[in-house]
Write an enzyme that holds these catalytic residues in place. Structure first.
Site, mmCIF file in Angstrom:
data_model
loop_
_atom_site.group_PDB
_atom_site.id
_atom_site.type_symbol
_atom_site.label_atom_id
_atom_site.label_comp_id
_atom_site.label_asym_id
_atom_site.label_seq_id
_atom_site.Cartn_x
_atom_site.Cartn_y
_atom_site.Cartn_z
ATOM 1 N N LYS A 198 -28.700 135.494 -28.306
ATOM 2 C CA LYS A 198 -29.667 136.264 -29.090
ATOM 3 C C LYS A 198 -30.944 136.522 -28.284
ATOM 4 O O LYS A 198 -31.483 135.615 -27.675
ATOM 5 C CB LYS A 198 -30.030 135.484 -30.363
ATOM 6 N N ASP A 238 -37.879 131.891 -45.247
ATOM 7 C CA ASP A 238 -36.615 131.865 -44.497
ATOM 8 C C ASP A 238 -35.538 132.753 -45.111
ATOM 9 O O ASP A 238 -34.702 133.307 -44.395
ATOM 10 C CB ASP A 238 -36.029 130.444 -44.510
ATOM 11 N N TYR A 292 -41.097 115.495 -42.723
ATOM 12 C CA TYR A 292 -41.091 114.171 -43.362
ATOM 13 C C TYR A 292 -39.635 113.946 -43.774
ATOM 14 O O TYR A 292 -39.273 114.075 -44.939
ATOM 15 C CB TYR A 292 -42.046 114.139 -44.564
ATOM 16 N N ASN A 341 -29.630 125.511 -32.036
ATOM 17 C CA ASN A 341 -30.856 125.252 -32.813
ATOM 18 C C ASN A 341 -31.649 124.048 -32.315
ATOM 19 O O ASN A 341 -31.879 123.093 -33.069
ATOM 20 C CB ASN A 341 -30.455 125.004 -34.279
ATOM 21 N N ASP A 394 -30.909 132.252 -38.301
ATOM 22 C CA ASP A 394 -29.950 131.911 -39.365
ATOM 23 C C ASP A 394 -29.421 133.196 -40.015
ATOM 24 O O ASP A 394 -28.232 133.313 -40.332
ATOM 25 C CB ASP A 394 -30.615 131.042 -40.448
HETATM 26 O O1 LIG Z 1 -36.025 122.814 -38.657
HETATM 27 C C1 LIG Z 1 -35.168 122.562 -39.486
HETATM 28 O O2 LIG Z 1 -34.560 121.509 -39.502
HETATM 29 C C2 LIG Z 1 -34.812 123.528 -40.519
HETATM 30 O O3 LIG Z 1 -33.672 123.623 -40.810
HETATM 31 C C3 LIG Z 1 -35.871 124.327 -41.178
HETATM 32 C C4 LIG Z 1 -36.033 125.749 -40.804
HETATM 33 O O4 LIG Z 1 -36.336 126.442 -41.948
HETATM 34 C C5 LIG Z 1 -34.872 126.394 -40.143
HETATM 35 O O5 LIG Z 1 -34.645 125.682 -38.979
HETATM 36 C C6 LIG Z 1 -35.075 127.825 -39.786
HETATM 37 O O6 LIG Z 1 -34.051 128.146 -38.871
#
Ligand SMILES: O=C(O)C(=O)C[C@H](O)[C@H](O)CO
Length: 317
Positions: A224, A293, A104, A165, A257
């Site tokens: 990784k 996390d 959200y 990511n 992370d």
């Molecule tokens: O998905 C996301 O935007 C986040 O940052 C939340 C998660 O806790 C994070 O990605 C874990 O790496």
């Protein structure tokens, strides 16, 4: 400042029951954000870190800032937005270890970041800047803000560490591929997983992935492999650093992370690349042993004990 990061952190709600979220009625509240996860990991090792962002002028924003101050993170560059709220995230645990997340965060305070929110002198003062591919996915103005930050860092000699990511829920594949490729080429060090390498370059071959990042312009890529460890690539070196055995993974979220945090502490301390990646593997493994996390991010003594216990078990085997 040893490390600064820029991104969004949300209030995270974790249900106390398993199954569809529609049936959950009790939750615990913590915080989730890749960039603050990294900053917390580096800060727990005793280094100076700061986070640049926007939170809502609301109770979750207040709680988040208090939490980060408790972790010794400088939040002087976090603005409070009068109009837009702090983002929220929910986790859902289903059968067979299936996990879903619900965001959200549309029109959240952090998604309203604009380039003029960036204080250039703050970027200049840092040795390392950590960025993730989540922030440019939040809005066009976030993308512009990341680009501006990268430009300042490159001009001032602040090393940029980038974790692609990939978050498919946040943008289209085409846009993600274009922007993640662009930012990977502007970073000094890129930290992809194999799935992200495959998404960007269409191959799951680790060597091809590592070399493709170097061809884009990065000085180093660390690919990784989860529990198996990580491969590092520079123009002159390539090696696999095996991971640590973990009896039972409790929660894998945040491991990437943690890996970044461990690696950055190694860079700050001028460890050899092999030792820095080994430490990063240790950070990643330790975080999976605990739910949440950041709850498993180690202090120095805990990491040393974890690594020496693992080496002893290897010798006895
Ligand atoms: O998905 C996301 O935007 C986040 O940052 C939340 C998660 O806790 C994070 O990605 C874990 O790496």
């Amino acid at each position: 400042m040893d490390l600064i990061t820029l991104g969004e952190t949300m209030a995270l709600f974790t249900p106390s029951s398993e199954g569809y979220l529609r049936y959950a009625s009790q939750f615990s509240r913590s915080f989730a954000g890749a960039e603050t996860n990294v900053a917390i990991g580096v800060s727990r090792f005793g280094f100076k870190t700061g986070w640049i962002s926007k939170v809502g002028k609301d109770e979750f924003g207040q709680a988040l800032l208090r939490f980060l101050r408790g972790e010794q993170i400088d939040v002087s560059q976090v603005k409070k937005d009068e109009e837009y709220p702090t983002g929220l995230m929910f986790k859902e645990y289903l059968r067979d270890n299936k996990l879903r997340v619900f965001y959200y965060r549309k029109e959240s305070a952090a998604s309203r970041l604009v380039p003029k929110d960036i204080d250039e002198t703050y970027i200049k003062r840092a040795k390392y800047l950590f960025l993730s591919g989540i922030t440019p996915a939040l809005s066009d103005s976030c993308y512009e803000t990341v680009k501006r930050t990268v430009e300042v860092a490159r001009n001032e000699g602040t090393a940029i560490i980038f974790d692609p990511n990939l978050r498919r829920k946040l943008w289209t594949e085409d846009k993600a591929r274009r922007i993640l490729t662009e930012l990977s080429g502007l970073a000094d060090i890129v930290l992809p997983g194999v799935a992200e390498g495959e998404f960007l370059f269409g191959t799951s071959d680790v060597r091809e992935i590592g070399e493709s990042f170097l061809e884009l312009g990065a000085d180093m890529a660390v690919v990784k492999l989860g529990a198996k460890g990580a491969h590092y690539f520079t123009g002159s070196e390539h090696a696999l650093v095996p991971g640590f055995k973990v009896e039972r993974v409790i929660d894998p979220i945040g491991a990437g992370d943690a890996f970044a945090a461990g690696l950055i502490t190694g860079f700050i301390e001028n460890l050899t690349l092999k030792d820095a990646v080994n430490r990063a593997n240790g950070f990643g493994a330790m975080v999976t042993l605990v739910k949440g996390d950041v709850e498993g991010l180690p202090e120095r003594i805990e990491l040393e004990q974890f690594i020496s216990k693992a080496s002893l078990e290897d010798v006895q085997r």
